[in-house]
Design a protein around this motif. Sequence first.
Motif, PDB file in Angstrom:
ATOM      1  N   ARG A  13       0.818  -1.225   0.000  1.00  0.00           N
ATOM      2  CA  ARG A  13       0.000   0.000   0.000  1.00  0.00           C
ATOM      3  C   ARG A  13       0.847   1.267   0.000  1.00  0.00           C
ATOM      4  N   ARG A  14       1.971   1.253   0.713  1.00  0.00           N
ATOM      5  CA  ARG A  14       2.780   2.455   0.856  1.00  0.00           C
ATOM      6  C   ARG A  14       3.737   2.683  -0.310  1.00  0.00           C
ATOM      7  N   SER A  15       3.830   1.717  -1.207  1.00  0.00           N
ATOM      8  CA  SER A  15       4.761   1.858  -2.328  1.00  0.00           C
ATOM      9  C   SER A  15       4.157   2.715  -3.442  1.00  0.00           C
ATOM     10  N   LYS A  16       4.981   3.596  -4.008  1.00  0.00           N
ATOM     11  CA  LYS A  16       4.518   4.434  -5.123  1.00  0.00           C
ATOM     12  C   LYS A  16       4.266   3.590  -6.372  1.00  0.00           C
ATOM     13  N   ASP A  17       5.049   2.515  -6.530  1.00  0.00           N
ATOM     14  CA  ASP A  17       4.961   1.672  -7.722  1.00  0.00           C
ATOM     15  C   ASP A  17       4.600   0.240  -7.331  1.00  0.00           C
ATOM     16  N   PRO A  18       3.991  -0.520  -8.262  1.00  0.00           N
ATOM     17  CA  PRO A  18       3.707  -1.933  -7.993  1.00  0.00           C
ATOM     18  C   PRO A  18       4.987  -2.693  -7.643  1.00  0.00           C
ATOM     19  N   LEU A  19       4.853  -3.704  -6.779  1.00  0.00           N
ATOM     20  CA  LEU A  19       6.009  -4.446  -6.284  1.00  0.00           C
ATOM     21  C   LEU A  19       5.972  -5.905  -6.720  1.00  0.00           C
ATOM     22  N   ILE A  49      -4.158  -6.590  -6.269  1.00  0.00           N
ATOM     23  CA  ILE A  49      -4.350  -7.080  -7.639  1.00  0.00           C
ATOM     24  C   ILE A  49      -2.991  -7.219  -8.314  1.00  0.00           C
ATOM     25  N   ILE A  50      -2.964  -8.040  -9.374  1.00  0.00           N
ATOM     26  CA  ILE A  50      -1.782  -8.066 -10.235  1.00  0.00           C
ATOM     27  C   ILE A  50      -1.886  -6.836 -11.126  1.00  0.00           C
ATOM     28  N   SER A  51      -0.980  -5.901 -10.899  1.00  0.00           N
ATOM     29  CA  SER A  51      -1.071  -4.609 -11.566  1.00  0.00           C
ATOM     30  C   SER A  51      -0.497  -4.653 -12.976  1.00  0.00           C
ATOM     31  N   GLU A  52       0.635  -5.322 -13.100  1.00  0.00           N
ATOM     32  CA  GLU A  52       1.308  -5.407 -14.403  1.00  0.00           C
ATOM     33  C   GLU A  52       2.365  -6.495 -14.343  1.00  0.00           C
ATOM     34  N   ILE A  53       2.947  -6.772 -15.487  1.00  0.00           N
ATOM     35  CA  ILE A  53       4.043  -7.740 -15.578  1.00  0.00           C
ATOM     36  C   ILE A  53       5.339  -6.962 -15.727  1.00  0.00           C
ATOM     37  N   GLY A  54       6.323  -7.269 -14.865  1.00  0.00           N
ATOM     38  CA  GLY A  54       7.577  -6.526 -14.882  1.00  0.00           C
ATOM     39  C   GLY A  54       8.547  -7.026 -15.933  1.00  0.00           C
ATOM     40  N   GLY A  59      14.716 -14.899 -16.362  1.00  0.00           N
ATOM     41  CA  GLY A  59      13.713 -15.950 -16.269  1.00  0.00           C
ATOM     42  C   GLY A  59      12.343 -15.439 -16.689  1.00  0.00           C
ATOM     43  N   ARG A  60      11.312 -15.966 -16.005  1.00  0.00           N
ATOM     44  CA  ARG A  60       9.955 -15.497 -16.277  1.00  0.00           C
ATOM     45  C   ARG A  60       9.784 -14.052 -15.844  1.00  0.00           C
ATOM     46  N   LYS A  61       8.976 -13.324 -16.573  1.00  0.00           N
ATOM     47  CA  LYS A  61       8.704 -11.936 -16.191  1.00  0.00           C
ATOM     48  C   LYS A  61       7.914 -11.930 -14.880  1.00  0.00           C
ATOM     49  N   PRO A  62       8.355 -11.128 -13.901  1.00  0.00           N
ATOM     50  CA  PRO A  62       7.673 -11.149 -12.592  1.00  0.00           C
ATOM     51  C   PRO A  62       6.332 -10.427 -12.642  1.00  0.00           C
ATOM     52  N   ARG A  63       5.395 -10.926 -11.848  1.00  0.00           N
ATOM     53  CA  ARG A  63       4.139 -10.209 -11.668  1.00  0.00           C
ATOM     54  C   ARG A  63       4.349  -9.121 -10.625  1.00  0.00           C
ATOM     55  N   LEU A  64       3.723  -7.987 -10.864  1.00  0.00           N
ATOM     56  CA  LEU A  64       3.833  -6.862  -9.933  1.00  0.00           C
ATOM     57  C   LEU A  64       2.486  -6.621  -9.267  1.00  0.00           C
ATOM     58  N   TYR A  65       2.529  -6.392  -7.957  1.00  0.00           N
ATOM     59  CA  TYR A  65       1.296  -6.326  -7.168  1.00  0.00           C
ATOM     60  C   TYR A  65       1.057  -4.917  -6.628  1.00  0.00           C
ATOM     61  N   ALA A  66      -0.205  -4.539  -6.588  1.00  0.00           N
ATOM     62  CA  ALA A  66      -0.595  -3.222  -6.079  1.00  0.00           C
ATOM     63  C   ALA A  66      -1.876  -3.363  -5.268  1.00  0.00           C
ATOM     64  N   LEU A  67      -2.141  -2.370  -4.451  1.00  0.00           N
ATOM     65  CA  LEU A  67      -3.380  -2.339  -3.689  1.00  0.00           C
ATOM     66  C   LEU A  67      -4.576  -2.297  -4.638  1.00  0.00           C
ATOM     67  N   ASN A  68      -5.614  -3.032  -4.295  1.00  0.00           N
ATOM     68  CA  ASN A  68      -6.856  -2.975  -5.075  1.00  0.00           C
ATOM     69  C   ASN A  68      -7.680  -1.788  -4.572  1.00  0.00           C
ATOM     70  N   LYS A  69      -7.588  -0.669  -5.284  1.00  0.00           N
ATOM     71  CA  LYS A  69      -8.278   0.541  -4.832  1.00  0.00           C
ATOM     72  C   LYS A  69      -9.794   0.378  -4.840  1.00  0.00           C
ATOM     73  N   ASP A  70     -10.284  -0.653  -5.558  1.00  0.00           N
ATOM     74  CA  ASP A  70     -11.726  -0.889  -5.630  1.00  0.00           C
ATOM     75  C   ASP A  70     -12.199  -1.953  -4.639  1.00  0.00           C
ATOM     76  N   ALA A  71     -11.382  -2.207  -3.600  1.00  0.00           N
ATOM     77  CA  ALA A  71     -11.741  -3.228  -2.614  1.00  0.00           C
ATOM     78  C   ALA A  71     -12.928  -2.806  -1.753  1.00  0.00           C
ATOM     79  N   GLY A  72     -13.238  -1.547  -1.735  1.00  0.00           N
ATOM     80  CA  GLY A  72     -14.356  -1.037  -0.947  1.00  0.00           C
ATOM     81  C   GLY A  72     -14.265   0.470  -0.856  1.00  0.00           C
ATOM     82  N   HIS A  73     -15.145   1.057  -0.070  1.00  0.00           N
ATOM     83  CA  HIS A  73     -15.144   2.500   0.143  1.00  0.00           C
ATOM     84  C   HIS A  73     -14.948   2.807   1.622  1.00  0.00           C
TER      85      HIS A  73
END
Length: 407
Positions: A13-19, A49-54, A59-73
Amino acid sequence: MHSVIARVLQIIRRSKDPLSKTDIAAESGLSLSAVNDHIERLISDKLIIISEIGNSSGGRKPRLYALNKDAGHVISIELGASSVQFAICDFDCNLKFSDRASIELGQGPDEVLEQIYRRISSLMEMNRISKTSIKGIGIGIPSPVEFISGLPISPPIMPGWDRYPIRDFWAKYFDCPCYVDNDVNIMALGEHAKGLNFEVDNLIYIKIGSGIGAGIISHGQLYRGSNGSAGDIGHIDVGSDVLCWCGNRGCLEAIAGGKALTAKAKELASSGHSSFLMETLKEKNDITLKDIRAAIQQPDPLSVELIRDSGATIGRVIASLVNFFNPSLISIGGSVSEFGDIFLASLRQGVYQRSLPLATRDLRINKSTLGRPAGLIGGAFMTISQLIVNSTDSDTDTVLERKQSHL
């Protein structure tokens, strides 16, 4: 939810970019296999959520993870001396829908909160937001707050609110936790998290409006003090004989806050010393901070001097804070901060004249990056942080399924 999973969620959550999982393992100190388990749990709970592929490093391209901003209000509320701002926010603290309204704190907590609830209900209905999507409520109030209990403690400008159970009020209408804090604390949180992207670890957020208060971020964490009253700088004695509404004399607020400025402007108008303010008073039968801003733009020399004096007085008090706390940033918010460069320049001068050279060597004094939305954004940030911190160990409960009864 286990505290380790909550920690992983906070890192994402605190990261500016997907990790990537490797990034998360490096930040958390966990093994990759442990990170993988936590990531799977958070995805199944729809918190990330899986935000993007790094990019691949062989090897395999890593999946990058980010907060799901649509998880609720979450609902964020900032209660002021004469108005209230409120917003429905997503899980990344974006203000999806917001509004403001005039209120009278003297009507008491039941009446004021009912008015706010009706306004929020209308906003939800208009934008088709269901009550079940609301996962938490955060409210900032202009009062010392015992954060653990969420109770206002002897609020000077909120008659009838002392130890009023604000959480219980919202529990009548929403099946989710409610968190209450001082208004300047949530502004500091918003500025630190979203205005500065966690890049400043030691800062003081100064709100200069009707009153004057400070929110303190120390080593990246909000400092509330032992009972929640840290940062109440408005009642520091600046050596004047002016009576403050708190009952003492010489308080900073009584000399340099918004109420003091409008009172002094009315004196200048009534005495005829400022022709611009005199005409304003005749026309409106009142003078507001907005009118003083208009006078400065003329420019009206006495109004300019009034604002410079206020900035210099506040600057001298901030200088003591700088010598004591040694922050790297002073962030200035609130309605008086909108007087612009004249006010900010005199405040800076007051700080630099009275602070030690080492304390000011790397010090920046800037207007708030977020400005007016700082409190609403900070209220959302506080709420989501507390939902994560207070999450349970249960296999069936997630952050989003926690109920008011768990508090």
